[in-house]
Design a protein around this motif. Structure first.
Motif, PDB file in Angstrom:
ATOM      1  N   ILE A 111       2.724   9.166 -10.123  1.00  0.00           N
ATOM      2  CA  ILE A 111       1.835   9.263 -11.288  1.00  0.00           C
ATOM      3  C   ILE A 111       1.130  10.612 -11.306  1.00  0.00           C
ATOM      4  O   ILE A 111       0.946  11.235 -12.362  1.00  0.00           O
ATOM      5  CB  ILE A 111       0.826   8.098 -11.271  1.00  0.00           C
ATOM      6  CG1 ILE A 111       1.552   6.778 -11.577  1.00  0.00           C
ATOM      7  CG2 ILE A 111      -0.292   8.324 -12.282  1.00  0.00           C
ATOM      8  CD1 ILE A 111       0.757   5.547 -11.242  1.00  0.00           C
ATOM      9  N   LYS A 112       0.732  11.090 -10.112  1.00  0.00           N
ATOM     10  CA  LYS A 112       0.089  12.403 -10.047  1.00  0.00           C
ATOM     11  C   LYS A 112       1.029  13.499 -10.518  1.00  0.00           C
ATOM     12  O   LYS A 112       0.637  14.410 -11.264  1.00  0.00           O
ATOM     13  CB  LYS A 112      -0.365  12.675  -8.617  1.00  0.00           C
ATOM     14  CG  LYS A 112      -1.606  11.897  -8.210  1.00  0.00           C
ATOM     15  CD  LYS A 112      -2.007  12.224  -6.788  1.00  0.00           C
ATOM     16  CE  LYS A 112      -3.246  11.433  -6.360  1.00  0.00           C
ATOM     17  NZ  LYS A 112      -3.619  11.718  -4.958  1.00  0.00           N
ATOM     18  N   ILE A 159       0.842  -1.202   0.000  1.00  0.00           N
ATOM     19  CA  ILE A 159       0.000   0.000   0.000  1.00  0.00           C
ATOM     20  C   ILE A 159       0.878   1.252   0.000  1.00  0.00           C
ATOM     21  O   ILE A 159       0.602   2.233  -0.703  1.00  0.00           O
ATOM     22  CB  ILE A 159      -0.953  -0.032   1.205  1.00  0.00           C
ATOM     23  CG1 ILE A 159      -2.034  -1.109   0.986  1.00  0.00           C
ATOM     24  CG2 ILE A 159      -1.600   1.327   1.420  1.00  0.00           C
ATOM     25  CD1 ILE A 159      -2.785  -1.488   2.232  1.00  0.00           C
ATOM     26  N   ASP A 160       1.981   1.198   0.810  1.00  0.00           N
ATOM     27  CA  ASP A 160       2.897   2.347   0.819  1.00  0.00           C
ATOM     28  C   ASP A 160       3.515   2.566  -0.557  1.00  0.00           C
ATOM     29  O   ASP A 160       3.605   3.698  -1.052  1.00  0.00           O
ATOM     30  CB  ASP A 160       3.992   2.121   1.867  1.00  0.00           C
ATOM     31  CG  ASP A 160       3.422   2.112   3.286  1.00  0.00           C
ATOM     32  OD1 ASP A 160       2.386   2.786   3.502  1.00  0.00           O
ATOM     33  OD2 ASP A 160       3.998   1.445   4.154  1.00  0.00           O
ATOM     34  N   ARG A 161       3.958   1.438  -1.162  1.00  0.00           N
ATOM     35  CA  ARG A 161       4.552   1.565  -2.497  1.00  0.00           C
ATOM     36  C   ARG A 161       3.549   2.118  -3.495  1.00  0.00           C
ATOM     37  O   ARG A 161       3.874   2.984  -4.314  1.00  0.00           O
ATOM     38  CB  ARG A 161       5.044   0.193  -2.975  1.00  0.00           C
ATOM     39  CG  ARG A 161       6.275  -0.302  -2.243  1.00  0.00           C
ATOM     40  CD  ARG A 161       6.678  -1.665  -2.753  1.00  0.00           C
ATOM     41  NE  ARG A 161       7.801  -2.217  -2.004  1.00  0.00           N
ATOM     42  CZ  ARG A 161       8.268  -3.443  -2.181  1.00  0.00           C
ATOM     43  NH1 ARG A 161       7.724  -4.243  -3.085  1.00  0.00           N
ATOM     44  NH2 ARG A 161       9.295  -3.876  -1.464  1.00  0.00           N
ATOM     45  N   GLN A 162       2.322   1.559  -3.425  1.00  0.00           N
ATOM     46  CA  GLN A 162       1.301   2.053  -4.342  1.00  0.00           C
ATOM     47  C   GLN A 162       1.012   3.529  -4.113  1.00  0.00           C
ATOM     48  O   GLN A 162       0.777   4.283  -5.060  1.00  0.00           O
ATOM     49  CB  GLN A 162       0.032   1.225  -4.181  1.00  0.00           C
ATOM     50  CG  GLN A 162       0.146  -0.195  -4.739  1.00  0.00           C
ATOM     51  CD  GLN A 162      -1.092  -1.017  -4.501  1.00  0.00           C
ATOM     52  OE1 GLN A 162      -2.020  -0.552  -3.844  1.00  0.00           O
ATOM     53  NE2 GLN A 162      -1.105  -2.233  -5.022  1.00  0.00           N
ATOM     54  N   GLY A 163       1.047   3.932  -2.822  1.00  0.00           N
ATOM     55  CA  GLY A 163       0.844   5.352  -2.546  1.00  0.00           C
ATOM     56  C   GLY A 163       1.941   6.204  -3.163  1.00  0.00           C
ATOM     57  O   GLY A 163       1.676   7.256  -3.761  1.00  0.00           O
ATOM     58  N   ASP A 212       0.549  15.876 -13.653  1.00  0.00           N
ATOM     59  CA  ASP A 212       0.640  17.338 -13.582  1.00  0.00           C
ATOM     60  C   ASP A 212       1.594  17.875 -14.646  1.00  0.00           C
ATOM     61  O   ASP A 212       1.306  18.873 -15.326  1.00  0.00           O
ATOM     62  CB  ASP A 212       1.106  17.755 -12.184  1.00  0.00           C
ATOM     63  CG  ASP A 212       0.066  17.408 -11.112  1.00  0.00           C
ATOM     64  OD1 ASP A 212      -1.141  17.375 -11.457  1.00  0.00           O
ATOM     65  OD2 ASP A 212       0.462  17.180  -9.955  1.00  0.00           O
ATOM     66  N   GLN A 213       2.747  17.185 -14.772  1.00  0.00           N
ATOM     67  CA  GLN A 213       3.698  17.608 -15.799  1.00  0.00           C
ATOM     68  C   GLN A 213       3.088  17.505 -17.189  1.00  0.00           C
ATOM     69  O   GLN A 213       3.280  18.377 -18.043  1.00  0.00           O
ATOM     70  CB  GLN A 213       4.960  16.752 -15.709  1.00  0.00           C
ATOM     71  CG  GLN A 213       5.792  17.014 -14.462  1.00  0.00           C
ATOM     72  CD  GLN A 213       6.988  16.104 -14.369  1.00  0.00           C
ATOM     73  OE1 GLN A 213       7.193  15.252 -15.238  1.00  0.00           O
ATOM     74  NE2 GLN A 213       7.776  16.267 -13.313  1.00  0.00           N
TER      75      GLN A 213
END
Length: 312
Positions: free
Chosen positions: A113-114, A103-107, A118-119
């Motif tokens: 990815i966010k 879950i931490d890695r996915q976060g 944004d870029q």
């Protein structure tokens, strides 16, 4: 024999009892017999009940023993189940830890990815701005193209007038091209003669050394009329510094087997580590003559002697 009792006085109850004593005694005997029968029946039933109680107690003992054995087995199974449950709980803990790490890695990946999104949004915005600017440029170019089309229309009118002149020029150009092609073919033939590889007609074995350290490479012989220019690389095959002299002589086919004596006036000195370019020009060269190249070492010993034809 019946007995009759007579009571003197006014006590009638006593008189009644005395007159009916026989019946009373039989009644008492019957009651005693009934009571004894009841007592015997109760004693018999009590014995049977005791036996039944004993059987029930034995059955209960067997049941209790079987229950105890079952309880022991169930306790063993419970211990095994407890161990299994503990192992499963440890596995579940590990799985939970792994899930938490995932879950931490996915976060983290989602945050990356966010940031990438944004870029990309910024890039898209820049692209849209560039698109609007390019659209403006395209509109300007379209205006220029329209003006150029008008200029082309006017130029086409002038070109139609000059077509007749260009046709005449093309005929002249075709004639010149035929002449140029002929000249190029002649030049190619001359270049082929000049650049054709030179092969040695005569190779004389060295007098002293079988494998000389100084050789001739990249030999070029170019002939123009009676003039001949010769150039070659005098190459040192060893790693040491080599000294000596080399010479070029014109020779006829008859004199190829004759020896040429060492002379300082007609030879060129060399002192080389790798190579040296040697060149010489000859004039008034007769057809059928050969170029003869000779090399002497520092001790004035002939180590190289080759003759090459002159191709015209």
């Amino acid at each position: 024999m019946e007995h009759n009792f007579f009571v003197v006085g006014e006590n009638r109850v006593l008189a009644f009892l005395l007159n009916n004593i026989k019946y009373i005694l039989w009644f008492l005997i019957i009651i005693i017999a009934a009571l004894s029968g009841v007592i015997a029946f109760l004693h018999y039933t009590g014995i049977q009940n005791q036996e039944q109680f004993k059987l029930q107690i034995d059955q209960e003992k067997t049941r209790s023993n079987s229950l105890i054995s079952k309880l022991k087995k169930s306790s063993q199974q419970d211990s095994e189940w407890e161990q299994q449950i503990l192992s499963q709980s440890s596995k579940q803990k590990k799985l939970k830890e792994q899930q938490e790490s995932l879950i931490d890695r996915q976060g983290k990946e989602l945050s990356e990815i966010k940031s990438i999104l944004d870029q990309r949004e910024q890039v898209v915005q820049q692209f849209q701005l560039e698109k609007t600017s390019t659209q403006i440029q395209i509109n300007n170019l379209q205006l220029k193209v329209r003006s150029l089309q008008q200029q082309l229309l006017s130029a086409q009118a002038s070109l139609t007038e000059s077509k007749t002149e260009t046709e005449n020029v093309q005929t002249k150009i075709s004639e010149l091209e035929t002449v140029i092609s002929k000249v190029e073919q002649q030049n190619k033939k001359i270049k082929q003669k000049a650049s054709s590889p030179v092969t040695a007609v005569k190779k004389r074995k060295p007098l002293i050394i079988d494998d000389p350290t100084i050789t001739v490479e990249k030999l070029k012989i170019t002939a123009k009329g009676t003039r001949v220019s010769v150039s070659y690389n005098l190459t040192n095959k060893s790693k040491k510094l080599q000294r000596g002299r080399t010479g070029m002589h014109l020779s006829s086919k008859k004199n190829l087997e004759n020896e040429i004596q060492f002379r300082r006036q007609t030879s060129i000195p060399y002192k080389i580590k790798r190579y040296r370019v040697i060149s010489r020009k000859f004039t008034k060269v007769k057809p059928g003559t050969f170029i003869r190249i000779l090399i002497w070492n520092e001790k004035k010993e002939l180590i190289f002697d080759e003759a090459h034809p002159i191709k015209r």
